[in-house]
Design a protein around this motif. Structure first.
Motif, PDB file in Angstrom:
ATOM      1  N   SER A  90       0.731  -1.128   0.004  1.00  0.00           N
ATOM      2  CA  SER A  90      -0.022   0.078  -0.040  1.00  0.00           C
ATOM      3  C   SER A  90       0.853   1.268  -0.068  1.00  0.00           C
ATOM      4  O   SER A  90       0.291   2.171  -0.256  1.00  0.00           O
ATOM      5  N   THR A 147      -1.134   3.817 -11.285  1.00  0.00           N
ATOM      6  CA  THR A 147      -2.257   3.957 -11.688  1.00  0.00           C
ATOM      7  C   THR A 147      -3.048   2.727 -12.030  1.00  0.00           C
ATOM      8  O   THR A 147      -4.368   2.833 -11.446  1.00  0.00           O
ATOM      9  N   CYS A 175      -3.741   1.390  -8.389  1.00  0.00           N
ATOM     10  CA  CYS A 175      -4.782   2.377  -7.717  1.00  0.00           C
ATOM     11  C   CYS A 175      -6.182   1.764  -7.952  1.00  0.00           C
ATOM     12  O   CYS A 175      -6.815   1.788  -7.235  1.00  0.00           O
ATOM     13  N   SER A 226      -8.281   2.836  -4.818  1.00  0.00           N
ATOM     14  CA  SER A 226      -7.892   4.193  -4.394  1.00  0.00           C
ATOM     15  C   SER A 226      -8.128   5.182  -5.611  1.00  0.00           C
ATOM     16  O   SER A 226      -7.167   5.649  -6.248  1.00  0.00           O
ATOM     17  N   GLN A 285      -6.172   8.568  -5.550  1.00  0.00           N
ATOM     18  CA  GLN A 285      -4.841   8.396  -6.185  1.00  0.00           C
ATOM     19  C   GLN A 285      -4.736   7.890  -7.761  1.00  0.00           C
ATOM     20  O   GLN A 285      -3.903   8.317  -8.521  1.00  0.00           O
ATOM     21  N   PHE A 286      -5.826   7.242  -7.943  1.00  0.00           N
ATOM     22  CA  PHE A 286      -5.921   6.669  -9.499  1.00  0.00           C
ATOM     23  C   PHE A 286      -5.771   7.960 -10.264  1.00  0.00           C
ATOM     24  O   PHE A 286      -5.216   8.074 -11.344  1.00  0.00           O
ATOM     25  N   TYR A 325      -2.303   9.635 -10.241  1.00  0.00           N
ATOM     26  CA  TYR A 325      -1.345   8.925 -11.142  1.00  0.00           C
ATOM     27  C   TYR A 325      -1.803   8.899 -12.502  1.00  0.00           C
ATOM     28  O   TYR A 325      -0.816   8.785 -13.640  1.00  0.00           O
TER      29      TYR A 325
END
Length: 433
Positions: free
Chosen positions: A272, A376, A379, A384, A387-388, A391
């Motif tokens: 993580s 990417t 995530c 997530s 964050q996806f 990125y």
């Protein structure tokens, strides 16, 4: 885009008739085009070469359509008869710049001074039969993977561990890839196997970063270059080829991430954490062996290894300086650094009579968003989404920066070339009149 060519083409060879040319040369042109695509050529280069060789052998008109999945060529001869053939390109090949260079030079020689069709076929078969040097694949893969693990923020320990698993990945490229049905299946299977091994190693090497080891290894598979080429094709007007390639790269990236995530889930390994990038000085130093390793991995001609590596190092140095003093985003430094790489590649391609991609791909390897693309997809699989998005946007900035730079430089270069040809044509007409 094409070094060492002249605008004029020789007339149809006197050793054969029009029909024989069509029946012998046309299948060979499709063979050459297919081999060039598999070796890493872009569709523009293949279309240009096939068209010029066809005209050199007497065709009055050449309709050529090349996409990553197929080639369609219609050859119209002086007697008005048309001959059409298609070729399905089923499997993605290994990037082999040495073979691509030989095929390109064969085409240039053929349209500057056509050789007998049987001789053209024989010389093509000689080039096609040249095996990719496995020593370059393994040595280059190990050096590149280990260096990129450090380049992206890993420790020396991560680099050492990555080198060991790069050998495993290269073994699967050599022995597993030829028997898998497609690239998606190979990516998933090879990454799942490698992920299981990395997960097991993490139990005995607690200080290693699983993410950095994975990123280092999958730089050998990550479709960052293919994604960049897809975006460039779309920007340049080759929409069909660009869209197809872009969809393929998304599926390839997803299969890579899914293979690793599935294996680590089975092993119960938690990944993580999101490690920050390496300090600029460390990344600059690591860039040198990383770029050199990929030059070996892509089988660049030995005499060009040093100069292609220099291109990558200078490109990354420009990116670091611009990131530090000009812009905090990724797009602007990437675009400017890639413009240098594109100009560098155009100049050296003409100097060494080599396809531009040989220099450009190696020069922008440090800019390929392998780390961002991996996170990417990770995530997305972890759910997530914030964050996806971050990125994903970062990946897009790198991809667009590289793609736009080569498109701009290519457009300027082609415009200047066309201007010179038209100027020389008008001068010749005026002189003749």
């Amino acid at each position: 885009m094409l070094p060492g060519h002249t605008a004029s083409a020789a007339p149809i060879p006197q050793f054969t008739d029009s029909e024989s040319v069509a029946l012998k040369v046309l299948p060979c042109l499709l063979d050459i085009g297919e081999s060039m695509i598999l070796a890493g050529a872009d569709v523009n280069l293949v279309e240009l070469l096939v068209r010029r060789v066809g005209h050199a052998y007497g065709a009055v008109k050449m309709n050529v359509l090349v996409i990553t999945a197929s080639i369609i060529v219609t050859m119209t001869m002086p007697d008005t008869r048309e001959y059409t053939q298609t070729r399905r390109i089923e499997n993605a090949g290994e990037t082999d710049f040495a073979k691509l260079e030989k095929l390109t030079n064969l085409c240039i020689e053929s349209y500057q001074k056509p050789i007998p069709p049987d001789e053209l076929k024989r010389r093509f078969e000689e080039i096609r039969s040249i095996a990719f040097p496995k020593s370059f694949l393994f040595v280059g893969g190990v050096i590149a993977s280990a260096s990129f693990a450090v380049f992206f923020g890993g420790s020396i320990l991560d680099g050492v561990v990555t080198a060991a698993f790069a050998v495993l990945m290269c073994l699967m490229i050599v022995y597993l890839k030829p028997i898998t049905p497609n690239t998606i299946a190979f990516n998933f299977m090879s990454c799942a196997i490698t992920g299981l091994c990395i997960g097991a190693a993490s139990l005995f090497v607690p200080n290693m970063s699983v993410d950095m080891v994975i990123i280092g290894v999958i730089m050998l598979l990550i479709p960052g270059v293919a994604m960049t080429n897809a975006t460039r094709d779309m920007i340049s007007g080759d929409t069909i080829s660009g869209v197809m390639r872009f969809v393929e790269t998304i599926l390839w990236a997803a299969s890579i991430a899914l293979g690793f995530m599935a294996s680590l889930w089975i092993m119960g390994v938690q990944t993580s954490e999101f490690i920050s990038n390496a300090p600029p000085l460390i990344s600059f130093i690591a860039c040198i062996p990383a770029t050199f390793g990929f030059a070996l991995f892509f089988d660049v001609r030995k005499s060009l290894l040093a100069i292609t590596t220099i291109g990558g190092v200078i490109t990354w140095g420009i990116y670091l300086l611009l990131s530090e003093y000009v812009s905090a985003d990724a797009f602007t430094p990437t675009f400017i650094a890639s413009c240098f790489a594109a100009i560098y590649s155009e100049v050296l391609a003409k100097r060494f009579r080599t396809p531009t991609s040989t220099f450009f791909i190696i020069s922008v390897i440090p800019l390929v968003p392998g780390r961002a693309l991996y996170f990417t997809m990770k995530c997305a699989l972890l759910g997530s989404w914030a964050q996806f998005g971050d990125y994903g946007l970062l990946t897009l900035q790198f991809v667009l920066g590289i793609a736009l730079s080569i498109s701009v430089v290519w457009a300027i270069s082609r415009t200047w070339s066309n201007f010179r040809n038209e100027r020389d044509k008008r001068y010749s007409q005026k002189k003749a009149g």
